[in-house]
Scaffold this active site. Sequence first.
Site, mmCIF file in Angstrom:
data_model
loop_
_atom_site.group_PDB
_atom_site.id
_atom_site.type_symbol
_atom_site.label_atom_id
_atom_site.label_comp_id
_atom_site.label_asym_id
_atom_site.label_seq_id
_atom_site.Cartn_x
_atom_site.Cartn_y
_atom_site.Cartn_z
ATOM 1 N N CYS A 129 5.638 6.445 4.485
ATOM 2 C CA CYS A 129 4.493 5.662 4.000
ATOM 3 C C CYS A 129 4.004 6.188 2.661
ATOM 4 O O CYS A 129 3.144 5.583 2.028
ATOM 5 C CB CYS A 129 3.341 5.694 5.017
ATOM 6 S SG CYS A 129 3.787 4.932 6.577
ATOM 7 N N ASP A 172 -5.472 -10.375 0.004
ATOM 8 C CA ASP A 172 -4.175 -11.045 0.165
ATOM 9 C C ASP A 172 -3.354 -11.000 -1.127
ATOM 10 O O ASP A 172 -3.867 -11.281 -2.214
ATOM 11 C CB ASP A 172 -4.399 -12.503 0.578
ATOM 12 C CG ASP A 172 -3.081 -13.190 0.918
ATOM 13 O OD1 ASP A 172 -2.199 -12.529 1.502
ATOM 14 O OD2 ASP A 172 -2.931 -14.382 0.581
ATOM 15 N N HIS A 173 -2.072 -10.667 -0.981
ATOM 16 C CA HIS A 173 -1.140 -10.562 -2.111
ATOM 17 C C HIS A 173 -1.648 -9.556 -3.141
ATOM 18 O O HIS A 173 -1.442 -9.720 -4.349
ATOM 19 C CB HIS A 173 -0.875 -11.937 -2.740
ATOM 20 C CG HIS A 173 0.134 -12.738 -1.952
ATOM 21 N ND1 HIS A 173 -0.163 -13.313 -0.740
ATOM 22 C CD2 HIS A 173 1.452 -13.032 -2.200
ATOM 23 C CE1 HIS A 173 0.919 -13.931 -0.284
ATOM 24 N NE2 HIS A 173 1.901 -13.778 -1.141
ATOM 25 N N GLU A 187 -1.337 -3.622 11.620
ATOM 26 C CA GLU A 187 -0.524 -3.269 10.450
ATOM 27 C C GLU A 187 0.903 -3.769 10.683
ATOM 28 O O GLU A 187 1.569 -4.242 9.767
ATOM 29 C CB GLU A 187 -0.529 -1.757 10.268
ATOM 30 C CG GLU A 187 0.011 -1.320 8.937
ATOM 31 C CD GLU A 187 -0.198 0.161 8.696
ATOM 32 O OE1 GLU A 187 -1.205 0.526 8.062
ATOM 33 O OE2 GLU A 187 0.634 0.974 9.164
ATOM 34 N N HIS A 241 2.991 -4.849 4.087
ATOM 35 C CA HIS A 241 2.851 -5.374 5.440
ATOM 36 C C HIS A 241 2.278 -6.794 5.416
ATOM 37 O O HIS A 241 1.552 -7.166 4.500
ATOM 38 C CB HIS A 241 1.886 -4.495 6.261
ATOM 39 C CG HIS A 241 2.344 -3.091 6.469
ATOM 40 N ND1 HIS A 241 3.403 -2.772 7.280
ATOM 41 C CD2 HIS A 241 1.898 -1.909 5.961
ATOM 42 C CE1 HIS A 241 3.588 -1.451 7.270
ATOM 43 N NE2 HIS A 241 2.699 -0.910 6.477
ATOM 44 N N HIS A 252 0.843 -1.197 0.000
ATOM 45 C CA HIS A 252 0.000 0.000 0.000
ATOM 46 C C HIS A 252 0.883 1.253 0.000
ATOM 47 O O HIS A 252 2.112 1.187 0.109
ATOM 48 C CB HIS A 252 -1.000 0.009 1.157
ATOM 49 C CG HIS A 252 -0.467 0.431 2.488
ATOM 50 N ND1 HIS A 252 -1.254 1.024 3.436
ATOM 51 C CD2 HIS A 252 0.777 0.338 3.024
ATOM 52 C CE1 HIS A 252 -0.520 1.265 4.508
ATOM 53 N NE2 HIS A 252 0.696 0.878 4.294
#
Lengths: 135, 135, 135, 135, 135, 135
Positions: free
Chosen positions: A34, A80-81, A125, A42, A15
């Site tokens: 970030c 996910d991924h 996170e 993460h 992200h």
Amino acid sequence: MRVKVSRKANFNAAHRLYRPDWSHEKNDAVFGKCNNPNFHGHNYDLIVSVEGPINQETGFVMDLKVLKDLIKAHVEDTLDHKNLNTDVPEFKNLNPTAENIAVVIWNKLRPHIDKTHTLEVVLYETPRNFVTYSG
Amino acid sequence: MRVKVSRKANFNAAHRLYRPDWSHEKNDAVFGKCNNPNFHGHNYDLIVSVEGPINQETGFVMDLKVLKDLIKAHVEDTLDHKNLNTDVPEFKNLNPTAENIAVVIWNKLRPHIDKTHTLEVVLYETPRNFVTYSG
Amino acid sequence: MRVKVSRKANFNAAHRLYRPDWSHEKNDAVFGKCNNPNFHGHNYDLIVSVEGPINQETGFVMDLKVLKDLIKAHVEDTLDHKNLNTDVPEFKNLNPTAENIAVVIWNKLRPHIDKTHTLEVVLYETPRNFVTYSG
Amino acid sequence: MRVKVSRKANFNAAHRLYRPDWSHEKNDAVFGKCNNPNFHGHNYDLIVSVEGPINQETGFVMDLKVLKDLIKAHVEDTLDHKNLNTDVPEFKNLNPTAENIAVVIWNKLRPHIDKTHTLEVVLYETPRNFVTYSG
Amino acid sequence: MRVKVSRKANFNAAHRLYRPDWSHEKNDAVFGKCNNPNFHGHNYDLIVSVEGPINQETGFVMDLKVLKDLIKAHVEDTLDHKNLNTDVPEFKNLNPTAENIAVVIWNKLRPHIDKTHTLEVVLYETPRNFVTYSG
Amino acid sequence: MRVKVSRKANFNAAHRLYRPDWSHEKNDAVFGKCNNPNFHGHNYDLIVSVEGPINQETGFVMDLKVLKDLIKAHVEDTLDHKNLNTDVPEFKNLNPTAENIAVVIWNKLRPHIDKTHTLEVVLYETPRNFVTYSG
């Protein structure tokens, strides 16, 4: 006899925190590293909890295998991924902070949980930064 | 100044989820591999929390050594290295789901905790599945 | 450039430590409460490690998805939610101590690992008791 | 949309539990080996949580980097690698039990947290003993 | 069939790193805030491992209850809730760094472990700093 | 008296596993969902260990504050909150598998560690997948 049952899951994602309507300088000032335009990522840990009365026949508030499958279908399979900013429609115009990800996950799961049950989402996170949302 | 004090403990036990008044097929459909007639087992982790005012003389809500001893006498000594279904009277007619075990533990401890204090039990069946009961 | 790659897994099982050729008294003296005739149980954590050279084409010593699938097929499917003493042929005449379980797991996996790779198994019976076997 | 955001920190300190107005015998009876006159010590783990609405512009309840810096300035810099009894003014006349340390930390942080936000402190004295204070 | 069996334990202690034959300035330069003259402290985690052949009769390399009792008698009873510098004779003239504590623990345990077995001590001063000594 | 001293650190990064000289189909077949062209990410945990004799003057093998600073300067500052594929020169032509990342980290640190000391790197990509490289 109300009991809260909890299931832990996890997903790995990339992200970036930023607002396209802000300058790069303002994004850096607010979001720091970030705001890497090439993304970072993460291992998100997730705890989903459902509270309700114990079903006297089964001894379950809710079968945790069912909750596990709901988390897989509605959270893991969509996050996910993935790159949260580019691959996940909910974050097209929403900054993928831990707070906003937790709200998105809660909204994805809520329609599938018994209306008389309460729902809570805890999202880690990192092992040191986490958020809790209960609707 | 109310504070919640918590003590972590653990016990290892065998169990089986099923209802003797159901067919084996129905038990399998509802309880899956947890219905192995030869039992399986878990390392249960337990967090017992007591909330009340700080005693101004000692600085304790409740001496955690006392809470540790209560958990040993009323929980570990009756559940550790036991078969919950066959060795523990409370589960003679009660399915030993995590929810029901948490309620049984809460009921065992409640008489020994100061009436003005609240009591909460969190029981981990596995690191990914856990339940919370507060009476 | 030899690297060790490791994959963590887990399974939940019941067991009992005893020798049928010993008296109950001797079994109690040696195995203590682990000799409960009705069994007790554990959440076993397992770390399987394979060491070998990095494949220069993939960057993998061994695809951890393949190792994960091997552990599922040869360990989890045969031990998870089982009673080790009664459901698992390897323990018909072998005491299911952590040491012996680790050796059994190593023997189950060894034929499926590249001959030029080394194999190591770490088995946690509880978070405080664990064993390591490397063949 | 209120969310609770949490930050984990830690500090290492020595302490001794006792009351100077009690006899050594009474201190030993109440505080046991925690009354070693030469002190003992702990790695304290701390979870600080702040609850409030999500800021729609940033997606944060509160920037966790800011919370991290507040914890460093007001907790770690005053308690880490210190002897709580002799080096920390708040414990000159206050027994440094986990309960009292949590209250002291809460009082140190409260003035620096937005008035509309709630504040909660969880303090682990050991992985098995911890306390929670919410004001 | 050699197997390594491991037992985890822990103790809480105060200490100070310094050399009495150095100036306060030099002690500060080398040991930093660990040189607080009033001491600080830690929850030390300890993993003791013994490697040897599996006893074919018991299935044990060494009964982990025996190892647990040895650790209690020779490590916990002498170091837990102690000030390492002032209460423990081994550190009268030895700086209680993690390295030196691990060597002291190894020396305390070695005489009680079967001569044909190897002994390894891992000592965590914090979850991020730890040392390993094998003799 | 050789002792191994270890320091745990962590960094958060995005990455993608693929070979530009392979077809998308072959990349998918070998790297699965790790081949997301938009990247995914991890919280990497890192354990760096250095083994050598205890310095009799300080009681240290190596000051862990120095090791912490080396890890910060050579690992965290170059990998944390980065996209490994696009931001880190070492992975321009090297697939950022856990194995290759561990080797890159080892090579970055080796020149800064005393030649008489050994160096080991353990890298956790997730809590269930990790690799170990010792040169």
